[in-house]
Every structure is written in structure tokens, then in C-alpha cells.
Design an enzyme around this catalytic site. Structure first.
Site, PDB file in Angstrom:
ATOM      1  N   HIS A  67     -14.221  27.658  -6.830  1.00  0.00           N
ATOM      2  CA  HIS A  67     -12.623  27.892  -7.056  1.00  0.00           C
ATOM      3  C   HIS A  67     -12.188  29.153  -7.563  1.00  0.00           C
ATOM      4  CE1 HIS A  67      -8.694  26.760  -8.644  1.00  0.00           C
ATOM      5  NE2 HIS A  67      -9.039  25.829  -7.897  1.00  0.00           N
ATOM      6  N   GLU A  92      -7.922  27.384  -0.107  1.00  0.00           N
ATOM      7  CA  GLU A  92      -6.636  27.533  -1.475  1.00  0.00           C
ATOM      8  C   GLU A  92      -6.262  28.843  -1.617  1.00  0.00           C
ATOM      9  OE1 GLU A  92      -7.499  23.650  -3.760  1.00  0.00           O
ATOM     10  OE2 GLU A  92      -8.744  25.318  -4.616  1.00  0.00           O
TER      11      GLU A  92
END
Ligand code: PGA
Length: 264
Positions: free
Chosen positions: A97, A169
Site C-alpha cells: 500500500h 490505488e
């Protein structure tokens, strides 16, 4: 085709809050037919085992960890390993992430090692990639994320690739400092991801400021197989609402007889 809709709680929730969320999620799922929609939840490491206890083997919800080290054990103070999160009940591991890459020094190489570790132990790696705003502004989104994916998945066999989920993302769209992406600006990156990896991996997800008012549009982008959600799913009602939208948008499942929004 599975439609993946999941949430990472990031650094939120006490044990009591985590267990309550899991219990209410199961109650909510009892009132729904979600068809091809596969929910997954990613609590903080402290709550994994407690949430697994509430889920009690219910395979309607896939449980994940937010991170895990590439080594199986050893002198890595503060880390948890893939066998440890698996032992606590995780079947999926979120890897790479942007908050971990940006704040905790994760590199393409450590991400690659972690993906390999997850696969070695039979867990599903959820590989996160995404470009910063400067790269997007310079027109480099697709090239940037394709390079991140290529480095993370380097050397994997076909069978291993088939167990990998990729979440695109964009950093500029994540969290309270981010802005919701316009589906139009995501078309090209998803087309590029799909062309390079779509046939080989288990799914391509979108994440970043997903909310009830944009979820259907995001799921309508070609090659988007699911959504990875932060804030909008931190309350179970919000998450159930997104699951309903995914089921409706993708033509799978039925809405519950009663309106869930007044029933939770
Ligand atoms: P957000 O987080 O939905 O709160 O923007 C998304 C993510 O970080 O995965």
C-alpha cells in the site's frame, strides 16, 4: 467472474469494535444474496484473531492482514510473518500500500519478497500499486503502475500469478487528502493493466475515495473487477451499502427485502 469488494481498516478499531463490526457484517450478510460479490475485510494485526473467532470459519467473508514480513520467522522486531497472520486467521495479505511504501520504506524489492512469501504459504497477495500526482500530471500513470506490478510479480509462475489480486490505488485519490477519481481518468490505466496482466491474475481492483455515490461508476470501468475501500467502509453500514451497490451494478445477488439502511 468474482467481484471483489473489501476494506482495510488501517490503524483503526479496538478489539471490541472489531468484533462488533464482524458480527454485524455476518448479520447483514444473512439478509442478502450477494451472488458473485466476494467481501473481504482487513483488520489491524491486533484484531485478526478476534475477528477470525467471530467469523468462525464462515467463508462468505475473506479475512486479510494489512502487511506481513517476507521471512517466516526470526529477529525482525515489530514485524509479523505470513505464517503468523495465517495462524491468526488471515487468508489474504495486503502488500505494498502506498502508505507503507511512502511512510515505512517499502520498496519494489520488499514488495516482491512479500508477494512471494504470501504465495509460498498459500495466502492471496493483494498487491497495491499507484502513482503520485506528479506522475499522473506528466501523463505517466500507466507506465508507472505497470513497472510496479512487473517488479512485484517478477519470476512468478502461471499458477502463482493466478492467485494474485492487484489493486490500483492512485496516491492522489487515497484518504482524506485525496480526491475521488473520475472514471474517465481510470480507463487507460485499467486498460493497460488488463492488457498486461488481466488474463493472468485473479482480479484487478480499484481503490481510492470509493464511496456509495461513485461505486457504481467505478465498477462500470472496463476491466475493474472490484473495489478496495478505506473510510467509506469503516462503519459496517457503509460497507454493506457498498456490497449492495456492487451486487446491483454487476447484476449478481438481490437486495434484502427490507431497506438495509434503516435496518442496521
Ligand atoms: P480511502 O482509502 O477509501 O479512505 O481513500 C483507500 C485505500 O487506502 O485503500
Amino acid at each position: 467472474m468474482t467481484v471483489w469488494v473489501g476494506t482495510s481498516w488501517k490503524m483503526n478499531k479496538t478489539l471490541a469494535e472489531a468484533k462488533r463490526y464482524a458480527a454485524e457484517l455476518l448479520e447483514g450478510l444473512d439478509r442478502r444474496q450477494l451472488g458473485a460479490v466476494q467481501p473481504f475485510i482487513i483488520p489491524p494485526a491486533t484484531a485478526l484473531s478476534a475477528v477470525a473467532g467471530v467469523l468462525n470459519g464462515d467463508d462468505r467473508v475473506l479475512l486479510g492482514a494489512q502487511n506481513a514480513h517476507w521471512d517466516d520467522d526470526g529477529a525482525w522486531t515489530g514485524e509479523v510473518s505470513v505464517p503468523q497472520v495465517a495462524d491468526a486467521g488471515a487468508r489474504l495479505v495486503e502488500i505494498g500500500h502506498s502508505e507503507r511504501r511512502g511512510n515505512f520504506g517499502e520498496t519494489d524489492e520488499t514488495v516482491r519478497l512479500k508477494v512471494a512469501a504470501a504465495l509460498r504459504h498459500g495466502l492471496t497477495p493483494l498487491l497495491c500499486v499507484g502513482e503520485p500526482a506528479e506522475v499522473k500530471d506528466a501523463g505517466g500513470s500507466s507506465g508507472f503502475i505497470l513497472q510496479q506490478v512487473a517488479r512485484a510479480l517478477e519470476g512468478l509462475r502461471e499458477e502463482q500469478l493466478s492467485r494474485v489480486l492487484i489493486a490500483y490505488e492512485p496516491i492522489w485519490s487515497i484518504g482524506s487528502a485525496g480526491r475521488a477519481a473520475d472514471p474517465e481518468e481510470l480507463r487507460e490505466p485499467f486498460a493497460a493493466l488488463s492488457e498486461a496482466w488481466g488474463e493472468q491474475v485473479a482480479g484487478l481492483l480499484y481503490g481510492g475515495s470509493v464511496a456509495p455515490d461513485n461505486a457504481a461508476g467505478l465498477l462500470g470501468i472496463p476491466h475493474v473487477d472490484g473495489l478496495f475501500v478505506g473510510r467509506a467502509a469503516w462503519e459496517v453500514d457503509g460497507y454493506l451499502r457498498l456490497l449492495d451497490i456492487a451486487a446491483e451494478t454487476t447484476g449478481s445477488g438481490n437486495r434484502p427485502a427490507q431497506d438495509v439502511r434503516t435496518n442496521n
